[in-house]
Write a protein that holds these residues in place. Structure first.
Motif, PDB file in Angstrom:
ATOM      1  N   TYR A  32      -8.402   1.603  -6.060  1.00  0.00           N
ATOM      2  CA  TYR A  32      -9.056   2.940  -6.494  1.00  0.00           C
ATOM      3  C   TYR A  32      -9.769   3.064  -7.372  1.00  0.00           C
ATOM      4  O   TYR A  32     -10.202   2.103  -8.616  1.00  0.00           O
ATOM      5  CB  TYR A  32      -7.051   3.028  -8.080  1.00  0.00           C
ATOM      6  CG  TYR A  32      -7.421   3.944  -8.406  1.00  0.00           C
ATOM      7  CD1 TYR A  32      -6.865   5.428  -8.263  1.00  0.00           C
ATOM      8  CD2 TYR A  32      -7.843   3.954  -9.859  1.00  0.00           C
ATOM      9  CE1 TYR A  32      -7.162   6.452  -8.830  1.00  0.00           C
ATOM     10  CE2 TYR A  32      -7.248   5.302 -10.645  1.00  0.00           C
ATOM     11  CZ  TYR A  32      -7.393   6.310 -10.404  1.00  0.00           C
ATOM     12  OH  TYR A  32      -7.956   8.201 -11.110  1.00  0.00           O
ATOM     13  N   PRO A  49      -1.898   8.070  -5.034  1.00  0.00           N
ATOM     14  CA  PRO A  49      -2.230   8.822  -3.681  1.00  0.00           C
ATOM     15  C   PRO A  49      -3.802   8.630  -3.517  1.00  0.00           C
ATOM     16  O   PRO A  49      -3.689   8.609  -2.590  1.00  0.00           O
ATOM     17  CB  PRO A  49      -1.872  10.628  -3.589  1.00  0.00           C
ATOM     18  CG  PRO A  49      -1.152  10.218  -4.819  1.00  0.00           C
ATOM     19  CD  PRO A  49      -0.991   9.823  -6.416  1.00  0.00           C
ATOM     20  N   GLU A  50      -4.394   8.246  -4.752  1.00  0.00           N
ATOM     21  CA  GLU A  50      -5.953   8.425  -4.263  1.00  0.00           C
ATOM     22  C   GLU A  50      -6.691   6.647  -3.907  1.00  0.00           C
ATOM     23  O   GLU A  50      -7.642   6.271  -3.399  1.00  0.00           O
ATOM     24  CB  GLU A  50      -6.712   8.612  -5.815  1.00  0.00           C
ATOM     25  CG  GLU A  50      -6.210  10.015  -6.670  1.00  0.00           C
ATOM     26  CD  GLU A  50      -5.256  10.264  -7.268  1.00  0.00           C
ATOM     27  OE1 GLU A  50      -5.214  10.637  -7.969  1.00  0.00           O
ATOM     28  OE2 GLU A  50      -4.639   9.334  -7.453  1.00  0.00           O
ATOM     29  N   VAL A  51      -5.100   5.881  -3.620  1.00  0.00           N
ATOM     30  CA  VAL A  51      -6.086   4.403  -3.309  1.00  0.00           C
ATOM     31  C   VAL A  51      -6.341   5.347  -1.867  1.00  0.00           C
ATOM     32  O   VAL A  51      -5.540   5.132  -1.182  1.00  0.00           O
ATOM     33  CB  VAL A  51      -4.429   3.583  -3.898  1.00  0.00           C
ATOM     34  CG1 VAL A  51      -4.232   3.590  -5.241  1.00  0.00           C
ATOM     35  CG2 VAL A  51      -3.246   4.120  -2.513  1.00  0.00           C
ATOM     36  N   ARG A  78       0.454   3.995  -3.013  1.00  0.00           N
ATOM     37  CA  ARG A  78       0.425   5.497  -2.433  1.00  0.00           C
ATOM     38  C   ARG A  78       1.091   6.873  -2.639  1.00  0.00           C
ATOM     39  O   ARG A  78       0.678   7.395  -3.569  1.00  0.00           O
ATOM     40  CB  ARG A  78       0.184   5.432  -1.066  1.00  0.00           C
ATOM     41  CG  ARG A  78      -0.483   6.757  -0.589  1.00  0.00           C
ATOM     42  CD  ARG A  78      -0.701   6.723   0.707  1.00  0.00           C
ATOM     43  NE  ARG A  78       0.774   6.747   1.601  1.00  0.00           N
ATOM     44  CZ  ARG A  78       1.063   6.748   2.775  1.00  0.00           C
ATOM     45  NH1 ARG A  78      -0.604   6.474   3.464  1.00  0.00           N
ATOM     46  NH2 ARG A  78       2.131   6.398   3.467  1.00  0.00           N
ATOM     47  N   LEU A 104      -6.829  -3.252  -1.409  1.00  0.00           N
ATOM     48  CA  LEU A 104      -6.859  -2.192  -2.089  1.00  0.00           C
ATOM     49  C   LEU A 104      -7.092  -1.535  -3.066  1.00  0.00           C
ATOM     50  O   LEU A 104      -6.961  -2.376  -4.209  1.00  0.00           O
ATOM     51  CB  LEU A 104      -5.235  -2.403  -1.946  1.00  0.00           C
ATOM     52  CG  LEU A 104      -4.475  -1.031  -2.631  1.00  0.00           C
ATOM     53  CD1 LEU A 104      -4.128  -0.053  -1.797  1.00  0.00           C
ATOM     54  CD2 LEU A 104      -2.466  -1.732  -2.699  1.00  0.00           C
ATOM     55  N   TYR A 130       0.913  -1.526  -0.252  1.00  0.00           N
ATOM     56  CA  TYR A 130       0.188  -0.007  -0.428  1.00  0.00           C
ATOM     57  C   TYR A 130       0.718   0.943   0.219  1.00  0.00           C
ATOM     58  O   TYR A 130       0.733   2.414  -0.937  1.00  0.00           O
ATOM     59  CB  TYR A 130      -1.238  -0.126   1.361  1.00  0.00           C
ATOM     60  CG  TYR A 130      -1.946   1.497   1.651  1.00  0.00           C
ATOM     61  CD1 TYR A 130      -2.351   1.831   0.693  1.00  0.00           C
ATOM     62  CD2 TYR A 130      -0.791   1.918   3.392  1.00  0.00           C
ATOM     63  CE1 TYR A 130      -2.951   3.019   0.272  1.00  0.00           C
ATOM     64  CE2 TYR A 130      -1.893   3.193   3.159  1.00  0.00           C
ATOM     65  CZ  TYR A 130      -2.492   3.852   1.623  1.00  0.00           C
ATOM     66  OH  TYR A 130      -3.109   4.763   2.243  1.00  0.00           O
ATOM     67  N   ASP A 131       1.954   0.996   0.430  1.00  0.00           N
ATOM     68  CA  ASP A 131       2.735   2.587   1.259  1.00  0.00           C
ATOM     69  C   ASP A 131       3.584   3.099  -0.524  1.00  0.00           C
ATOM     70  O   ASP A 131       3.377   3.651  -0.518  1.00  0.00           O
ATOM     71  CB  ASP A 131       4.014   1.716   2.219  1.00  0.00           C
ATOM     72  CG  ASP A 131       3.274   2.018   2.929  1.00  0.00           C
ATOM     73  OD1 ASP A 131       1.739   2.282   3.727  1.00  0.00           O
ATOM     74  OD2 ASP A 131       3.979   2.072   4.324  1.00  0.00           O
ATOM     75  N   TYR A 184      -6.629   2.118   1.226  1.00  0.00           N
ATOM     76  CA  TYR A 184      -6.132   0.594   1.418  1.00  0.00           C
ATOM     77  C   TYR A 184      -7.289   0.113   3.323  1.00  0.00           C
ATOM     78  O   TYR A 184      -7.247   1.020   3.745  1.00  0.00           O
ATOM     79  CB  TYR A 184      -4.886   0.580   2.623  1.00  0.00           C
ATOM     80  CG  TYR A 184      -4.273  -0.690   2.839  1.00  0.00           C
ATOM     81  CD1 TYR A 184      -4.272  -1.478   1.993  1.00  0.00           C
ATOM     82  CD2 TYR A 184      -3.758  -0.296   4.194  1.00  0.00           C
ATOM     83  CE1 TYR A 184      -4.186  -2.741   2.500  1.00  0.00           C
ATOM     84  CE2 TYR A 184      -2.998  -2.149   4.073  1.00  0.00           C
ATOM     85  CZ  TYR A 184      -3.266  -2.866   3.749  1.00  0.00           C
ATOM     86  OH  TYR A 184      -2.462  -4.369   4.324  1.00  0.00           O
TER      87      TYR A 184
END
Length: 249
Positions: free
Chosen positions: A106, A93-95, A89, A104, A85-86, A97
């Protein structure tokens, strides 16, 4: 979009020819090197491609999500780690979690939610698998009712919620240990039930084999069973059933 609308957008220059080919079925997938992304699946199946994140290298997973972002197409990943995730992201950036389920997402264009899927668990230890089912059903356009910790060790808890559960078009029953919850719920409702055995339990549970066999051998009519810990499979199937019923209503 309708075929004419796609052609009009190509003519006006709003839509690239390559993207129009994919939308019209001329190209069934896009090869991005590390993966072949099936953008045509939504037209074939009604739901788009879902990414199984566990085991994927970070650069590959990031590239996959960037491709969906560039096309502004919804995508859901399952069994994602915090590290994955990190990494994603930073590029997208819009994902969003969900730590509990490992989902995860979008979603530039979330599906409109309809109908109702009930997701129930025997105990709180089953919640990660149940939440995967719930997140999957929601992503694919279903309203979800969560009813957790209503196992047979205190069956009065289930009875206190049964009228709410009966309002759902489809029910997902998630349980480990002896896996009795699915059969019990099936005997109390007139809706299809999808049972999910989990790997929760002591030694003789054999990491979910015992509840799997118990569910497969249930005498309750109208219950189907998915694989051990397969919350995604149950949530996806539940969303399909729910959509068919909700659209007819």
């Amino acid at each position: 979009m309708e075929i004419r609308e796609v052609l009009e957008q190509v003519k006006s220059g709003e839509l690239p020819l390559e993207e129009a080919e994919i939308m019209l079925g001329g190209q069934e997938y896009e090869d991005i090197g590390c993966a072949k992304i099936d953008f045509h699946r939504n037209k074939r199946r009604g739901f788009g491609e879902v990414i199984f994140c566990r085991g994927k290298k970070l650069p590959h997973l990031v590239h996959i999500y960037e491709t969906f972002r560039d096309r502004q197409v919804n995508v859901m990943g399952t069994r994602a780690s915090r590290e994955q995730y990190d990494a994603v992201r930073l590029a997208v950036p819009e994902v969003v979690y969900d730590e509990i389920s490992g989902v995860l997402k979008y979603e530039p264009f979330p599906m409109e939610r309809m109908g109702l899927v009930a997701v129930c668990t025997g105990g709180t230890a089953d919640i990660p698998v149940a939440e995967e089912a719930a997140q999957t059903a929601e992503f694919h356009g279903s309203e979800v009712l969560r009813v957790f910790d209503v196992g047979v060790a205190g069956i009065h808890r289930l009875f206190s919620k049964i009228e709410e559960i009966r309002k759902a078009n489809c029910i997902v029953a998630v349980a480990g240990m002896e896996g009795a919850l699915g059969g019990v719920i099936t005997g109390l409702v007139d809706k299809p039930v999808i049972a999910v055995p989990t790997s929760i339990g002591y030694g003789a549970s054999f990491e979910g084999v015992a509840p799997l066999l118990s569910m497969l051998n249930s005498c309750a009519e109208g219950m189907a069973v998915v694989n051990i810990d397969n919350g995604f499979g149950a949530g996806y199937m539940g969303a399909q059933i729910n959509r068919l019923i909700a659209e007819r209503k």
